[in-house]
Design an enzyme around this catalytic site. Structure first.
Site, PDB file in Angstrom:
ATOM      1  N   ASP A 397       0.863  -1.184   0.000  1.00 25.09           N
ATOM      2  CA  ASP A 397       0.000   0.000   0.000  1.00 25.09           C
ATOM      3  C   ASP A 397       0.900   1.235   0.000  1.00 25.09           C
ATOM      4  O   ASP A 397       1.869   1.317   0.760  1.00 25.09           O
ATOM      5  CB  ASP A 397      -0.899  -0.020   1.244  1.00 25.09           C
ATOM      6  CG  ASP A 397      -1.858   1.158   1.275  1.00 25.09           C
ATOM      7  OD1 ASP A 397      -3.008   0.963   0.871  1.00 25.09           O
ATOM      8  OD2 ASP A 397      -1.465   2.260   1.697  1.00 25.09           O
ATOM      9  N   GLU A 440      -5.182   2.176  -3.795  1.00 28.24           N
ATOM     10  CA  GLU A 440      -3.719   2.214  -3.858  1.00 28.24           C
ATOM     11  C   GLU A 440      -3.093   0.949  -3.282  1.00 28.24           C
ATOM     12  O   GLU A 440      -1.898   0.928  -2.990  1.00 28.24           O
ATOM     13  CB  GLU A 440      -3.175   3.450  -3.141  1.00 28.24           C
ATOM     14  CG  GLU A 440      -3.372   3.455  -1.637  1.00 28.24           C
ATOM     15  CD  GLU A 440      -4.660   4.156  -1.206  1.00 28.24           C
ATOM     16  OE1 GLU A 440      -4.712   4.656  -0.084  1.00 28.24           O
ATOM     17  OE2 GLU A 440      -5.605   4.194  -2.006  1.00 28.24           O
TER      18      GLU A 440
END
Length: 522
Positions: A397, A440
């Site tokens: 991430d 993301e």
């Protein structure tokens, strides 16, 4: 007497042409529908994850507001008679982090002892608004429902009680958010909408709009909206919904746990599907020359065909089946006309099947980053689990990615995600699979790999990102969690949970690092 019956060459021409066009339309339409379904699923999942992250951020923000007010309550409880200290405290609270539009301190009867900004002329008055009465009555930290304050503004009232050291109720300290003016929600959520009609809005537990990019919509009751009904009942999810303007939207939604509010992120269906229309148009344009040439060949050859063409026509009518392409190749082309027509049909139908394969490939790829999408990743993990293939996953991430979107805009944010995908591909080994998990978050699947080998891959990616300038003009960093099957988990869900726990630990310990998960075996 001249016969009016169809000649064989005319009949063959008609059958060949009809089969050719039906095959073309069916192949393109089938691929197009598959691509649309994939885009819908990807957009719904992206909006769901996005709404979930915003809801989590809002929840943390409101909890922080209570903590700040609670701290101030402790500071002033022994100084309730010192007007200057109270004035300094309300001014500090309002200006410190722009969390509140105004701040007020009252005594136990609701008499205003201090207010910031001073331009709000209510000092010395007793608060009679709905939020103030509720706070004074309950003597607990509360967040009110939207209401019209004494000043005529539509507000939300966030308050914390003030108790003496002997637990005597002394009054309250409260911050207000002006819903129809620049406020903390606008700062928190940013301009989360674009010119294509995508936007974010927030509703309270009664289905009343408390944040919207169109200020005129604030305070509207939207309980008839199916998404609002779901999110105000505490559910997270995503679905296709029609908004109040009759526009079909792909909406993701998530509840704010501490308040019962709901965050909805949605994108117009028409906008989401626009790339699919463009692809179909592109395929058709590229297909026209070959189709035109193929038709000319079919017409020219059909005029000179006899018996062999009956077999070709029969096979062409079932041309969607790939086995029939092989059947066409087996037809005897003992004279030039039959040979030319056979080859023309084989080339044309092979091309159309190629286009179907193209659309199938598109349905497995994330449209933004060009790497494997979530649905394909899930299918691959399921196959590996069924086949008992040992594998490791790296769940990663981007750190502080929201600040990239807020600072540089979503266009740059998209380029940063594409940049990350390319860096993932550069460190991936043969057989590794790079996937976009959502938002993301990304995943690298490493079959037949040890945890040590996976850690080296993750560290190489982390160091590369930290040392390379990204599209936003500066390096970005990532946090990653690693988990292995079957060492740490017997199911895919447990494996992802182990990697997610490790990722969370990496975030907690300062980000820009890689952590290995712990066993989730029961």
């Amino acid at each position: 007497m001249k016969s009016h019956r169809l000649k064989l060459k005319h009949l063959i021409m008609g059958v060949a042409m009809a089969a050719f066009f039906l095959t073309s339309i069916g192949s393109v339409w089938g691929g197009y529908r598959m691509n649309i379904d994939s885009i819908k699923e990807n957009t719904l999942e992206t909006n769901r994850v996005y709404a979930q992250k915003l809801a989590s951020t809002a929840d943390s923000y409101l909890n922080e507001a209570f903590q700040i007010l609670g701290y101030s309550a402790d500071q002033v409880r022994t100084k309730m008679d010192d007007e200057q200290i109270l004035n300094d405290e309300t001014e500090r609270l309002r200006l410190q982090n722009q969390m509140f539009n105004s701040v007020v301190i009252t005594n136990a009867k609701g008499l205003v002892l201090s207010v910031s900004p001073p331009s709000i002329e209510i000092k010395g008055e007793i608060l009679t608004s709905i939020g103030a009465k509720e706070a004074l009555a309950k003597k607990t930290p509360i967040i009110s429902k939207p209401y019209e304050a004494m000043t005529g503004r539509l507000i939300i009232f966030i308050s914390h009680p003030i108790f003496s050291e002997s637990n005597e109720y002394l009054g309250m300290i409260a911050g207000t958010i002006y819903l129809k003016e620049p406020n903390a929600f606008k700062t928190l959520l940013g301009e989360h909408y674009s010119k294509d009609g995508s936007y974010v809005y927030v509703v309270d537990s009664d289905g009343r709009v408390i944040y919207h990019q169109d200020p005129s919509r604030i305070n509207d009751i939207v309980t008839k909206n199916k998404v609002v009904q779901a999110v105000t009942s505490g559910k997270d999810g995503a679905q296709l919904v029609e908004n109040t303007k009759g526009v079909k939207m792909l909406a993701g939604y998530s509840a704010v746990a501490s308040t019962g509010w709901g965050v909805v992120a949605q994108k117009p269906l028409e906008v989401a599907l626009a790339p699919s229309f463009d692809r179909v148009q592109e395929v058709i344009i590229k297909s026209v020359p070959l189709m035109f040439v193929s038709i000319i060949i079919v017409l020219w050859a059909a005029a000179r065909i006899a018996n062999p063409l009956q077999q070709l026509a029969s096979l062409t009518e079932e041309s969607l089946d790939k086995k029939n392409v092989e059947g066409l190749k087996s037809v005897s082309g003992w004279y030039f006309e039959a040979y030319s027509l056979k080859n023309a049909l084989v080339r044309s139908l092979s091309f159309l099947h190629g286009q179907v394969s193209f659309f199938k490939d598109q349905s497995t790829v994330d449209p933004l980053t060009g790497i494997t999408n979530r649905r394909t990743m899930d299918s691959m993990l399921a196959e590996w689990l069924a086949s008992k293939v040992p594998h490791v996953i790296i769940l990663l991430d981007l750190d502080h990615f929201k600040s990239v979107n807020d600072t540089y805009g979503h266009a740059v944010g998209d380029k940063v995600l594409q940049f990350l995908a390319r860096q993932m591909e550069s460190v991936a080994r043969e057989g590794d699979v790079c996937c976009r998990y959502g938002g993301e978050e990304f995943v690298i699947l490493l079959p037949n790999t040890t945890i040590e080998e996976a850690t080296l891959v993750a560290e190489q990616l982390r160091k590369t990102l930290a040392d390379t300038v990204s599209p936003c003009g500066r390096p970005i960093t990532l946090s990653a969690g690693i988990a292995a099957y079957p060492a740490m988990a017997h199911t895919t869900e447990a494996l992802i949970e182990a990697a997610d726990d490790a990722l969370y630990l990496a975030k907690q310990e300062g980000r820009n690092q890689v952590k290995v998960g712990v066993s989730k075996k029961e």
